[in-house]
Motif scaffolding. Structure first.
Motif, PDB file in Angstrom:
ATOM      1  N   PHE A 232     -60.332  16.115  76.843  1.00 39.73           N
ATOM      2  CA  PHE A 232     -59.313  15.076  77.006  1.00 39.73           C
ATOM      3  C   PHE A 232     -57.929  15.725  76.833  1.00 39.73           C
TER       4      PHE A 232
ATOM      5  N   SER B 168     -55.078  15.128  75.610  1.00 44.22           N
ATOM      6  CA  SER B 168     -54.377  15.149  74.316  1.00 44.22           C
ATOM      7  C   SER B 168     -54.920  16.279  73.442  1.00 44.22           C
TER       8      SER B 168
ATOM      9  N   ASP C 217     -64.007  16.300  67.779  1.00 38.57           N
ATOM     10  CA  ASP C 217     -63.259  15.088  68.095  1.00 38.57           C
ATOM     11  C   ASP C 217     -64.300  14.043  68.483  1.00 38.57           C
TER      12      ASP C 217
ATOM     13  N   LEU D 120     -55.471   9.259  66.299  1.00 35.74           N
ATOM     14  CA  LEU D 120     -56.380  10.388  66.504  1.00 35.74           C
ATOM     15  C   LEU D 120     -55.674  11.731  66.709  1.00 35.74           C
TER      16      LEU D 120
END
Ligand SMILES: Cc1ncc(COP(=O)(O)O)c(C=O)c1O
Ligand SMILES: Nc1ccccc1C(=O)C[C@H](N)C(=O)O
Length: 428
Positions: free
Chosen positions: A135, A137, A220, A107
């Motif tokens: 998130f 990341s 996302d 991802l």
């Protein structure tokens, strides 16, 4: 939906009426400390193993064992075209045309690849809008992308925050921010469902608003793919990516999905990081100079396909299709989550002790309920675990519970409610 009851008999009745109830037997359910199947509410982190996964991988082991390099061209599913066998089910999953999707990489890697193409700041249009508390990341990816363009994250990244005293974002505030940013806004990148609060965003409205000011809009979908009904093509979303190890049950570190809208299908001029697997297959093996991207999302591929994770993914996606696809899963999901919500509300705990921060409207959430636990949250989490309810804990004080329609039952929800009630009784 108003006539829920908290009893095991009532839950058994709902299970008896559930057309998807037998899909539970197609998964390995981890055992609880008492040796019984656990109540697994952690599909928002790692989905369970489909029983078909092992055979799917073994089939490729067999091809490799018996055929060696010839496995690329022979065997039950030649590796050269393996990734293409995922396109139709992936397209159905996210409401896309097959040319708009590809499965590859992981991802965060895909988020970077897409941002290279869809975040191309100029001197005046350089801002990127995301959720505050996305998130980590995603935050790191965005910060590094911004720096790659020589910009300062503090100046270029705009973070959406809930109003004072509220836990989730209001759509009207998201749209107003997009409008305010106007022609300084290069790209909007939000989660489809926020990992912490469980809030689902109005992706169609956000995309319209972004396009109205000339920005690119992407999502996302880590917590949305396999969870929400998605219509990425019709919503006119520019780009999206997701992982397969949560609601798509494709195993730890599983491969990832990518969507690029059809309007970019034949745009070889669109800047991208290139690799040979994205090159026109007609002369990919001519070993010539000069990259010519394939049409569609496939033109963003870098490397030859990861057969083993894809084999698991293919088996897992087949289960989604067999169950009737997202419309069938979503119908059950709304009911499961509403039942869990009812059982939590029945505890009548004061908001200073425990409150659900996930929105109440079904359109504004997926299956996950996030409970903000103000006192002894870790203790409640451990209490649930000891009783065989597998949830997860996210710092600083949220317990996430995600009843998943493919393998969770109404009986699971009732049992979790029972354990919460025991804890609440103890807590008095
Ligand atoms: C919203 C979101 N983005 C990114 C990630 C990280 O994905 P990966 O480790 O597959 O790159 C996750 C979950 O791990 C996530 O929930
Ligand atoms: N892949 C993982 C590996 C280890 C621990 C957690 C994860 C997660 O996926 C976390 C998830 N993204 C989350 O929403 O918290």
């Amino acid at each position: 939906m108003t006539s829920f009851q908290p009893t095991a008999e009532f839950a058994a009745e709902l299970d008896a009426q559930d057309a998807l109830r037998d899909f539970r037997n197609r998964f390995h359910i981890p055992l609880a400390p008492n040796g019984q199947p656990s109540v697994y509410f952690c599909g928002n982190s790692l989905g369970l193993q489909p029983k078909a996964a092992r055979a799917a991988v073994e089939q490729e082991f067999d091809s490799w064992e018996k055929l060696g390099v010839e496995g690329h061209f022979h065997g039950t599913s030649p590796w050269m075209h393996y990734h293409e066998t995922l396109s139709d089910s992936t397209a159905r999953l996210v409401g896309a045309k097959p040319v708009e999707v590809v499965v590859m990489n992981n991802l965060t890697t895909n988020l970077h690849l897409l941002l290279v193409s869809f975040y191309q700041p100029t001197a005046t249009r350089y801002k990127v809008l995301m959720e505050g508390g996305a998130f980590p990341s995603d935050q790191y990816a965005l910060e590094s992308q911004v720096k790659l363009h020589g910009l300062a994250p503090d100046e270029a990244i705009v973070e959406l925050r809930p109003r004072a005293g509220e836990h989730t974002l209001r759509t009207e505030d998201i749209l107003a921010t997009i409008q305010e940013l106007g022609d300084s806004l290069a790209t909007v990148i939000l989660g489809g469902v926020n990992y912490y609060t469980g809030q689902a965003f109005d992706m169609a409205a956000i995309t319209r608003a972004g396009h109205a000011v000339g920005a690119m809009v992407g999502f996302d979908l880590a917590h949305a793919a396999g969870n929400l009904l998605l219509e990425l093509h019709d919503w006119d979303v520019d780009f999206a990516c997701w992982c397969s190890y949560k609601y798509l049950n494709s195993g730890p570190g599983g491969t990832s999905g990518v969507f690029v809208h059809e309007r970019f299908a034949n745009r070889p001029d669109l800047l991208r990081l290139a690799g040979w697997w994205g090159h026109d297959p007609a002369d990919r093996f001519q070993m010539k100079k000069g990259f010519r991207p394939m049409a569609g999302a496939a033109g963003w591929q870098l490397s030859n396909a990861q057969i083993f994770p894809m084999a698991i993914h293919r088996a897992a996606l087949a289960l989604v299709d067999e169950a009737g696809g997202m419309p069938a899963l979503r119908r059950k999901s709304e009911q499961l989550t509403a039942y869990l919500e009812y059982l939590v509300h029945r505890l009548e705990l004061p908001a200073e002790v425990l409150e659900i921060i996930t929105p109440a409207e079904p359109a504004a959430r997926g299956c996950q309920l996030s409970m903000l636990v103000h006192q002894n949250g870790r203790q409640l989490f451990d209490f649930l675990a000891a009783a065989g309810v597998i949830a997860d804990w996210r710092e600083p004080n949220v317990i996430r519970l995600a009843p998943v329609p493919l393998y969770n039952s109404f009986g699971d929800v009732q049992r979790a409610g029972q354990v919460l009630a025991e804890w609440a009784g103890k807590a008095k």
